[in-house]
Design a protein around this motif. Structure first.
Motif, PDB file in Angstrom:
ATOM      1  N   VAL A  71      -6.445   5.879  -8.713  1.00 16.43           N
ATOM      2  CA  VAL A  71      -5.138   5.565  -9.285  1.00 16.43           C
ATOM      3  C   VAL A  71      -4.036   6.125  -8.390  1.00 16.43           C
ATOM      4  O   VAL A  71      -3.063   5.440  -8.079  1.00 16.43           O
ATOM      5  N   ALA A  72      -4.190   7.347  -7.917  1.00 16.66           N
ATOM      6  CA  ALA A  72      -3.160   8.009  -7.118  1.00 16.66           C
ATOM      7  C   ALA A  72      -2.985   7.366  -5.745  1.00 16.66           C
ATOM      8  O   ALA A  72      -1.865   7.172  -5.276  1.00 16.66           O
ATOM      9  N   LEU A  73      -4.105   7.023  -5.105  1.00 17.78           N
ATOM     10  CA  LEU A  73      -4.029   6.500  -3.746  1.00 17.78           C
ATOM     11  C   LEU A  73      -3.991   4.979  -3.679  1.00 17.78           C
ATOM     12  O   LEU A  73      -3.627   4.410  -2.652  1.00 17.78           O
ATOM     13  N   GLY A  74      -4.410   4.308  -4.758  1.00 26.23           N
ATOM     14  CA  GLY A  74      -4.432   2.853  -4.766  1.00 26.23           C
ATOM     15  C   GLY A  74      -5.448   2.261  -3.816  1.00 26.23           C
ATOM     16  O   GLY A  74      -5.261   1.168  -3.301  1.00 26.23           O
ATOM     17  N   ARG A  85     -23.130  -1.972 -19.442  1.00 33.36           N
ATOM     18  CA  ARG A  85     -23.074  -0.528 -19.677  1.00 33.36           C
ATOM     19  C   ARG A  85     -22.136   0.160 -18.684  1.00 33.36           C
ATOM     20  O   ARG A  85     -21.359   1.033 -19.052  1.00 33.36           O
ATOM     21  N   HIS A  86     -22.214  -0.247 -17.400  1.00 30.18           N
ATOM     22  CA  HIS A  86     -21.310   0.317 -16.387  1.00 30.18           C
ATOM     23  C   HIS A  86     -19.857  -0.036 -16.708  1.00 30.18           C
ATOM     24  O   HIS A  86     -18.963   0.790 -16.561  1.00 30.18           O
ATOM     25  N   CYS A  87     -19.646  -1.269 -17.124  1.00 31.34           N
ATOM     26  CA  CYS A  87     -18.282  -1.750 -17.355  1.00 31.34           C
ATOM     27  C   CYS A  87     -17.651  -1.160 -18.602  1.00 31.34           C
ATOM     28  O   CYS A  87     -16.433  -1.113 -18.715  1.00 31.34           O
ATOM     29  N   HIS A  88     -18.437  -0.714 -19.537  1.00 31.62           N
ATOM     30  CA  HIS A  88     -17.897  -0.129 -20.757  1.00 31.62           C
ATOM     31  C   HIS A  88     -17.820   1.389 -20.704  1.00 31.62           C
ATOM     32  O   HIS A  88     -17.517   2.038 -21.693  1.00 31.62           O
ATOM     33  N   THR A  89     -18.093   1.944 -19.525  1.00 31.69           N
ATOM     34  CA  THR A  89     -17.974   3.388 -19.335  1.00 31.69           C
ATOM     35  C   THR A  89     -16.500   3.763 -19.408  1.00 31.69           C
ATOM     36  O   THR A  89     -15.652   3.055 -18.870  1.00 31.69           O
ATOM     37  N   GLU A  90     -16.205   4.870 -20.067  1.00 26.33           N
ATOM     38  CA  GLU A  90     -14.819   5.315 -20.116  1.00 26.33           C
ATOM     39  C   GLU A  90     -14.380   5.689 -18.718  1.00 26.33           C
ATOM     40  O   GLU A  90     -15.129   6.276 -17.951  1.00 26.33           O
ATOM     41  N   GLU A  91     -13.152   5.348 -18.400  1.00 25.10           N
ATOM     42  CA  GLU A  91     -12.642   5.637 -17.073  1.00 25.10           C
ATOM     43  C   GLU A  91     -12.499   7.137 -16.878  1.00 25.10           C
ATOM     44  O   GLU A  91     -12.140   7.872 -17.789  1.00 25.10           O
ATOM     45  N   LEU A  92     -12.813   7.574 -15.675  1.00 23.40           N
ATOM     46  CA  LEU A  92     -12.667   8.973 -15.308  1.00 23.40           C
ATOM     47  C   LEU A  92     -11.200   9.240 -14.993  1.00 23.40           C
ATOM     48  O   LEU A  92     -10.477   8.327 -14.589  1.00 23.40           O
ATOM     49  N   PRO A  93     -10.755  10.486 -15.140  1.00 23.40           N
ATOM     50  CA  PRO A  93      -9.354  10.785 -14.799  1.00 23.40           C
ATOM     51  C   PRO A  93      -9.074  10.406 -13.345  1.00 23.40           C
ATOM     52  O   PRO A  93      -9.804  10.790 -12.444  1.00 23.40           O
ATOM     53  N   GLY A  94      -8.035   9.610 -13.128  1.00 26.01           N
ATOM     54  CA  GLY A  94      -7.649   9.228 -11.773  1.00 26.01           C
ATOM     55  C   GLY A  94      -8.430   8.070 -11.171  1.00 26.01           C
ATOM     56  O   GLY A  94      -8.204   7.693 -10.034  1.00 26.01           O
ATOM     57  N   VAL A  95      -9.389   7.513 -11.945  1.00 22.60           N
ATOM     58  CA  VAL A  95     -10.201   6.405 -11.442  1.00 22.60           C
ATOM     59  C   VAL A  95     -10.071   5.217 -12.377  1.00 22.60           C
ATOM     60  O   VAL A  95     -10.238   5.339 -13.581  1.00 22.60           O
ATOM     61  N   LYS A  96      -9.766   4.066 -11.812  1.00 19.46           N
ATOM     62  CA  LYS A  96      -9.652   2.823 -12.583  1.00 19.46           C
ATOM     63  C   LYS A  96     -10.894   1.981 -12.321  1.00 19.46           C
ATOM     64  O   LYS A  96     -11.330   1.854 -11.184  1.00 19.46           O
ATOM     65  N   ILE A  97     -11.481   1.417 -13.384  1.00 19.02           N
ATOM     66  CA  ILE A  97     -12.683   0.592 -13.283  1.00 19.02           C
ATOM     67  C   ILE A  97     -12.313  -0.859 -13.576  1.00 19.02           C
ATOM     68  O   ILE A  97     -11.708  -1.149 -14.611  1.00 19.02           O
ATOM     69  N   HIS A  98     -12.654  -1.758 -12.644  1.00 18.45           N
ATOM     70  CA  HIS A  98     -12.403  -3.192 -12.823  1.00 18.45           C
ATOM     71  C   HIS A  98     -13.749  -3.906 -12.835  1.00 18.45           C
ATOM     72  O   HIS A  98     -14.537  -3.742 -11.913  1.00 18.45           O
ATOM     73  N   CYS A  99     -14.017  -4.712 -13.848  1.00 28.84           N
ATOM     74  CA  CYS A  99     -15.226  -5.537 -13.912  1.00 28.84           C
ATOM     75  C   CYS A  99     -14.827  -6.994 -14.066  1.00 28.84           C
ATOM     76  O   CYS A  99     -13.837  -7.302 -14.718  1.00 28.84           O
ATOM     77  N   CYS A 100     -15.641  -7.871 -13.485  1.00 30.55           N
ATOM     78  CA  CYS A 100     -15.396  -9.307 -13.582  1.00 30.55           C
ATOM     79  C   CYS A 100     -16.740 -10.020 -13.490  1.00 30.55           C
ATOM     80  O   CYS A 100     -17.722  -9.433 -13.054  1.00 30.55           O
ATOM     81  N   GLY A 101     -16.784 -11.267 -13.897  1.00 34.57           N
ATOM     82  CA  GLY A 101     -18.074 -11.924 -14.035  1.00 34.57           C
ATOM     83  C   GLY A 101     -18.336 -13.134 -13.161  1.00 34.57           C
ATOM     84  O   GLY A 101     -19.225 -13.908 -13.461  1.00 34.57           O
ATOM     85  N   SER A 102     -17.599 -13.316 -12.070  1.00 34.89           N
ATOM     86  CA  SER A 102     -17.866 -14.459 -11.199  1.00 34.89           C
ATOM     87  C   SER A 102     -18.110 -13.991  -9.770  1.00 34.89           C
ATOM     88  O   SER A 102     -17.760 -12.860  -9.411  1.00 34.89           O
ATOM     89  N   ASP A 103     -18.702 -14.850  -8.962  1.00 35.43           N
ATOM     90  CA  ASP A 103     -19.021 -14.488  -7.589  1.00 35.43           C
ATOM     91  C   ASP A 103     -17.792 -13.988  -6.831  1.00 35.43           C
ATOM     92  O   ASP A 103     -16.724 -14.606  -6.871  1.00 35.43           O
ATOM     93  N   LEU A 104     -17.975 -12.852  -6.155  1.00 34.10           N
ATOM     94  CA  LEU A 104     -16.982 -12.270  -5.241  1.00 34.10           C
ATOM     95  C   LEU A 104     -15.620 -12.028  -5.874  1.00 34.10           C
ATOM     96  O   LEU A 104     -14.585 -12.109  -5.220  1.00 34.10           O
ATOM     97  N   CYS A 105     -15.617 -11.694  -7.146  1.00 32.82           N
ATOM     98  CA  CYS A 105     -14.359 -11.467  -7.868  1.00 32.82           C
ATOM     99  C   CYS A 105     -13.861 -10.026  -7.733  1.00 32.82           C
ATOM    100  O   CYS A 105     -12.778  -9.713  -8.206  1.00 32.82           O
ATOM    101  N   ARG A 111      -2.828  -3.961  -1.064  1.00 35.22           N
ATOM    102  CA  ARG A 111      -2.345  -2.604  -0.785  1.00 35.22           C
ATOM    103  C   ARG A 111      -0.978  -2.374  -1.425  1.00 35.22           C
ATOM    104  O   ARG A 111      -0.086  -3.188  -1.314  1.00 35.22           O
ATOM    105  N   ARG A 112      -0.884  -1.239  -2.085  1.00 38.45           N
ATOM    106  CA  ARG A 112       0.379  -0.829  -2.689  1.00 38.45           C
ATOM    107  C   ARG A 112       1.159  -0.022  -1.671  1.00 38.45           C
ATOM    108  O   ARG A 112       0.587   0.736  -0.908  1.00 38.45           O
ATOM    109  N   THR A 113       2.441  -0.151  -1.687  1.00 42.72           N
ATOM    110  CA  THR A 113       3.224   0.734  -0.840  1.00 42.72           C
ATOM    111  C   THR A 113       3.528   1.962  -1.675  1.00 42.72           C
ATOM    112  O   THR A 113       3.960   1.873  -2.815  1.00 42.72           O
ATOM    113  N   THR A 114       3.273   3.104  -1.109  1.00 40.55           N
ATOM    114  CA  THR A 114       3.560   4.345  -1.818  1.00 40.55           C
ATOM    115  C   THR A 114       4.816   4.953  -1.221  1.00 40.55           C
ATOM    116  O   THR A 114       5.209   4.641  -0.101  1.00 40.55           O
TER     117      THR A 114
END
Length: 132
Positions: A71-74, A85-105, A111-114
């Motif tokens: 989250v901090a570094l983007g 099971r992996h996708c429903h894991t609670e997010e860790l502090p500072g870590v964002k979890i993205h799940c999707c269900g199609s090829d190469l998604c 890149r964010r500019t900081t």
């Protein structure tokens, strides 16, 4: 009586055939900073590899692609195949979890500019100006 496929019917048939064949091969995801088939894949996530997910992991089906990012570094931390099971894991502090269900998604986020780089550059330029 035999029927031939014309126009839209042929197109529909080809799309259906493509979908069936792609499902048979398994989900494809981008992967980095993970172990896949007993080897470490793309350390650092500079150029994630395309992998085909195994059908299951510890009894759970791989149905998703996953990407974790700081989250901090983007920046992307890991990417690969995931179970629900992996996708429903609670997010860790500072870590964002993205799940999707199609090829190469699960490609890398844009890149964010900081503000830290411009602030450091300005500070350095001012130091050079006043001390030089």
């Amino acid at each position: 009586m035999t029927r031939t496929l014309h126009g839209g019917g042929l197109c529909y048939f080809l799309v259906l055939l493509t979908l069936l064949l792609s499902q048979a091969d398994g989900l494809q995801c981008y992967a980095c900073n993970i172990v896949h088939e007993q080897r470490y894949v793309d350390v650092g996530c500079s150029s994630p590899e395309v992998i085909t997910c195994s059908h299951s992991h510890k009894g759970f089906k791989h149905r998703f692609c996953i990407r974790t990012e700081s989250v901090a570094l983007g920046i992307m931390l890991t990417s690969g195949c995931a179970t629900s099971r992996h996708c429903h894991t609670e997010e860790l502090p500072g870590v964002k979890i993205h799940c999707c269900g199609s090829d190469l998604c699960n490609s890398a986020p844009s890149r964010r500019t900081t503000t830290i780089l411009p602030v450091c550059s300005l500070t350095f330029a001012l130091l050079l100006l006043f001390n030089g």
